[in-house]
Design an enzyme around this catalytic site. Structure first.
Site, mmCIF file in Angstrom:
data_model
loop_
_atom_site.group_PDB
_atom_site.id
_atom_site.type_symbol
_atom_site.label_atom_id
_atom_site.label_comp_id
_atom_site.label_asym_id
_atom_site.label_seq_id
_atom_site.Cartn_x
_atom_site.Cartn_y
_atom_site.Cartn_z
ATOM 1 C CG ASP A 153 -3.592 -4.988 -4.924
ATOM 2 O OD1 ASP A 153 -4.685 -4.461 -4.614
ATOM 3 O OD2 ASP A 153 -2.831 -5.502 -4.086
ATOM 4 C CG HIS A 171 -2.016 -0.994 1.148
ATOM 5 N ND1 HIS A 171 -1.871 -2.266 1.632
ATOM 6 C CD2 HIS A 171 -3.265 -0.925 0.626
ATOM 7 C CE1 HIS A 171 -2.987 -2.948 1.426
ATOM 8 N NE2 HIS A 171 -3.853 -2.158 0.816
#
Length: 355
Positions: free
Chosen positions: A256, A184
């Site tokens: 993703d 992230h």
């Protein structure tokens, strides 16, 4: 379908707020996006969530293809469900029972709650193997620290989610378990060779492919021994070379979230979107910021206009996406009001099951 509608089908976007807004309406009406992903900030209550999904469907009525309405619902700490619905355990806790019927029951309950709210796609389960104790992002999201445990419980979960009429997206190919960086925020680097991966990380994905899994999410990981320059999510060597050619996967490949730090720190999102598509991706997931979502959509259109991407290549991915939507008989018809008592009863029964 015109070119813009075809490209739209290859993108899933996030949205702001808890009701349909003008930015989301524009994504549907002007760019004809293939679907939406909801996060915790979008979900206040069961009634509000169902209403939001119905609003998105109603706005899409002018388009030929129904929407994906997706969410990350794994159970445990990765749960987006409203507070009125009973919680489900983490993958680690589920697998610790060592009872595949229990695993299947929990997955069916997750599928049932998603279906009742109006969702039709779940970014779950995790098929990563939790092999690195320093891993900040996987941990109890994995079904275990061995390929055997992850295969057994992961594939039961896939089957349980599918049983409720919800598409399952397994993640995070080619394996996020042996990393010590959270993608992230930054780009994890994996030093393993293909041979080493084939003996461990790839085993659950290979088994899922044998079981005709609906979709596979590719992670933002630098697989240095395969492609030292590009993260897996934009790497032709990983997506086409490893996943498509070596493992024989012809299903839907999804990235993703393209707005994650692991990708954006070193790449322009529009250029990365084109690279990912050329690498073999079918659906680009762009979860945050309308500006970034527009950049991805417009970059794909420009790439077709200038010949970087052929319309034949667009059609190849479109075929996979439409076949999967047809498999689940997607519809933009409004979902009926959710029966909270009935859904909680299904979850409770699964939680209370005994060997």
């Amino acid at each position: 379908m015109d070119l813009r509608a075809k490209i739209g089908q290859l993108v899933i976007v996030g949205l702001e707020g808890q009701r349909l807004n003008e930015a989301s309406r524009r994504m549907i009406e002007e760019y004809k996006v293939g679907g939406f992903i909801l996060f915790k900030d979008n979900i206040e209550s069961a009634g509000q969530t169902a209403a939001l999904l119905n609003e998105l469907k109603a706005a899409n009525k002018g388009n030929a293809v129904p929407l994906w309405l997706s969410v990350d619902q794994e159970g445990g700490r990765v749960s987006r469900m409203p507070a009125e619905l009973h919680s489900t355990p983490s993958a680690k806790d589920i697998a610790s029972r060592n009872d595949l019927a229990y695993t299947r029951g929990i997955a069916e309950a997750i599928g049932a709650e998603l279906k009742a709210l109006g969702f039709n796609m779940d970014f779950a389960p995790v098929l990563d193997i939790n092999s690195n104790p320093k891993n900040p992002v996987i941990g109890d999201r994995a079904y275990g620290s061995t390929p055997e445990a992850v295969i057994a419980h992961g594939l039961e979960s896939v089957a349980g989610i599918n049983e409720s009429g919800v598409a399952s997206v397994v993640k995070h190919f080619p394996g996020h378990g042996d990393t010590a960086v959270d993608s992230h925020y930054d780009l994890p680097v994996v030093e393993k060779t293909v041979e080493q991966l084939s003996q461990f990380e790839l085993l659950p994905f290979a088994e899922a492919i044998d079981q005709d899994v609906d979709a596979i999410m590719v992670a933002h990981l630098l697989m240095r021994q395969i492609d030292a320059e590009h993260p897996a999510s934009i790497s032709k060597a990983v997506i086409t070379g490893l996943l498509r050619d070596e493992l024989g996967y012809d299903g839907v490949v999804i990235t993703d979230d393209m707005t994650m730090g692991a990708l954006l720190k070193g790449n322009n999102i529009g250029e990365a979107a084109v690279q990912s598509f050329l690498a073999g991706t079918d659906i680009l997931l762009v979860c945050h910021e309308e500006e970034l979502q527009l950049e991805v959509l417009q970059a794909l259109e420009q790439a077709v206009d200038n010949g970087t991407i052929t319309e034949q290549r667009i059609d190849e991915s479109l075929r996979r996406v439409l076949l999967l939507k047809h498999k689940y008989n997607l519809s933009d018809a409004a979902a009926p009001p959710i029966d909270l008592e009935a859904v909680n009863g299904i979850i409770s029964s699964a939680l209370e099951a005994r060997p």
